[in-house]
Design an enzyme around this catalytic site. Structure first.
Site, PDB file in Angstrom:
ATOM      1  CE  LYS A   6      -4.087  -2.240   2.346  1.00 56.08           C
ATOM      2  NZ  LYS A   6      -5.005  -2.258   3.212  1.00 56.08           N
TER       3      LYS A   6
ATOM      4  CG  PHE B 103     -13.463   1.315   7.021  1.00 57.19           C
ATOM      5  CD1 PHE B 103     -12.880   0.886   5.806  1.00 57.19           C
ATOM      6  CD2 PHE B 103     -13.978   0.627   7.846  1.00 57.19           C
ATOM      7  CE1 PHE B 103     -13.174  -0.287   5.594  1.00 57.19           C
ATOM      8  CE2 PHE B 103     -14.071  -0.724   7.501  1.00 57.19           C
ATOM      9  CZ  PHE B 103     -13.740  -1.372   6.453  1.00 57.19           C
TER      10      PHE B 103
ATOM     11  NE  ARG C 188      -7.026 -13.296   5.203  1.00 60.31           N
ATOM     12  CZ  ARG C 188      -7.172 -12.050   5.176  1.00 60.31           C
ATOM     13  NH1 ARG C 188      -6.902 -11.403   3.916  1.00 60.31           N
ATOM     14  NH2 ARG C 188      -7.837 -11.254   6.174  1.00 60.31           N
TER      15      ARG C 188
ATOM     16  CB  THR D  62      -6.858  -6.024   9.683  1.00 60.88           C
ATOM     17  OG1 THR D  62      -7.314  -7.108   8.831  1.00 60.88           O
ATOM     18  CG2 THR D  62      -7.553  -4.873   8.652  1.00 60.88           C
TER      19      THR D  62
ATOM     20  NE  ARG E 139      -2.231  -5.860   7.012  1.00 65.20           N
ATOM     21  CZ  ARG E 139      -3.222  -6.563   6.674  1.00 65.20           C
ATOM     22  NH1 ARG E 139      -3.729  -7.617   7.474  1.00 65.20           N
ATOM     23  NH2 ARG E 139      -4.095  -6.224   5.684  1.00 65.20           N
TER      24      ARG E 139
ATOM     25  CG  ASN F 186      -3.766  -2.234   6.694  1.00 62.26           C
ATOM     26  OD1 ASN F 186      -3.658  -1.962   5.718  1.00 62.26           O
ATOM     27  ND2 ASN F 186      -4.704  -3.365   6.934  1.00 62.26           N
TER      28      ASN F 186
ATOM     29  CD  GLU G 149      -8.891  -9.054  -3.407  1.00 60.85           C
ATOM     30  OE1 GLU G 149      -9.736  -8.523  -2.636  1.00 60.85           O
ATOM     31  OE2 GLU G 149      -7.926  -9.431  -3.076  1.00 60.85           O
TER      32      GLU G 149
HETATM   33  P1  CMP Z   1      -7.399  -4.377   3.383  1.00 67.36           P
HETATM   34  O1  CMP Z   1      -6.815  -5.914   3.842  1.00 67.36           O
HETATM   35  O2  CMP Z   1      -6.807  -3.665   2.628  1.00 67.36           O
HETATM   36  O3  CMP Z   1      -8.939  -4.682   3.380  1.00 67.36           O
HETATM   37  C1  CMP Z   1      -9.926  -3.654   3.816  1.00 67.36           C
HETATM   38  C2  CMP Z   1      -9.157  -2.646   4.154  1.00 67.36           C
HETATM   39  O4  CMP Z   1      -9.960  -1.612   4.993  1.00 67.36           O
HETATM   40  C3  CMP Z   1      -8.223  -3.033   5.332  1.00 67.36           C
HETATM   41  O5  CMP Z   1      -7.218  -3.592   4.791  1.00 67.36           O
HETATM   42  C4  CMP Z   1      -7.931  -1.825   6.197  1.00 67.36           C
HETATM   43  O6  CMP Z   1      -6.913  -1.003   5.518  1.00 67.36           O
HETATM   44  C5  CMP Z   1      -9.386  -0.989   6.084  1.00 67.36           C
HETATM   45  N1  CMP Z   1     -10.089  -0.876   7.319  1.00 67.36           N
HETATM   46  C6  CMP Z   1     -10.313  -2.192   7.852  1.00 67.36           C
HETATM   47  N2  CMP Z   1     -10.996  -1.372   9.168  1.00 67.36           N
HETATM   48  C7  CMP Z   1     -10.960  -0.387   9.036  1.00 67.36           C
HETATM   49  C8  CMP Z   1     -11.252   0.857   9.854  1.00 67.36           C
HETATM   50  N3  CMP Z   1     -11.887   0.617  11.130  1.00 67.36           N
HETATM   51  N4  CMP Z   1     -10.783   2.070   9.706  1.00 67.36           N
HETATM   52  C9  CMP Z   1     -10.071   2.196   8.566  1.00 67.36           C
HETATM   53  N5  CMP Z   1      -9.578   1.460   7.569  1.00 67.36           N
HETATM   54  C10 CMP Z   1     -10.155   0.245   7.833  1.00 67.36           C
END
Ligand code: CMP
Length: 137
Positions: A10, A57, A85, A91, A102, A112, A126
């Site tokens: 990212k 979000f 993963r 996450t 992470r 993240n 994807e």
């Molecule tokens: P990703 O694995 O890219 O999939 C969805 C993304 O949404 C996740 O990683 C985070 O970067 C983002 N995300 C998930 N929960 C939140 C949150 N509470 N606030 C902001 N971003 C979020």
């Protein structure tokens, strides 16, 4: 079972100069089938994360994912989806295990560092979002 999965480094991790270290960590576990660097438009990021369109979000996520270049990769290997993963970690980096991407490179749940497909059905959507058949060698 040999699987393919989508990985995204990212904008935060690319900006911080951590892409090379992340790719090196990934290569210890999985084969990189294809890789490219690009800068998503709002429409592209919005479409990629359409499943989160109703989440509070979503706008923040689209803003962040378009804030700079990303690196997308198609990874391949035995049980690649779950193994990638595990390598990424939770996450929320505060909950991510020691040694995970992470834990090492992410600052917050919104910034993240990396993304990975969460299931075979997701990977099946994807990977072709970013790579054509000819690019998956
Ligand atoms: P990703 O694995 O890219 O999939 C969805 C993304 O949404 C996740 O990683 C985070 O970067 C983002 N995300 C998930 N929960 C939140 C949150 N509470 N606030 C902001 N971003 C979020």
């Amino acid at each position: 079972m040999i699987q393919r999965t989508l990985s995204i480094i990212k904008p935060d991790a690319v900006r911080a100069g951590n892409a090379g270290k992340i790719i090196a960590d990934i290569e210890k576990e999985l084969k990189i089938v294809s890789l490219k660097r690009l800068h998503l438009t709002k429409a592209q990021a919005g479409a990629f994360y359409a499943v989160h369109a109703e989440k509070p979000f979503y706008q923040e996520l689209v803003e962040f994912m378009t804030s700079g270049p990303i690196i997308v990769m198609c990874l391949e290997g035995e049980d690649a989806i779950v193994r990638y993963r595990t390598l990424m970690g939770a996450t929320n980096p505060e909950k991510a295990a020691e040694g995970t991407l992470r834990k090492k490179y992410a600052a917050s749940v919104s910034e993240n560092a990396v993304h990975g497909s969460d299931a075979p059905e997701t990977a099946a959507v994807e990977v072709p979002f970013f790579f054509s058949t000819c690019e998956l060698i």
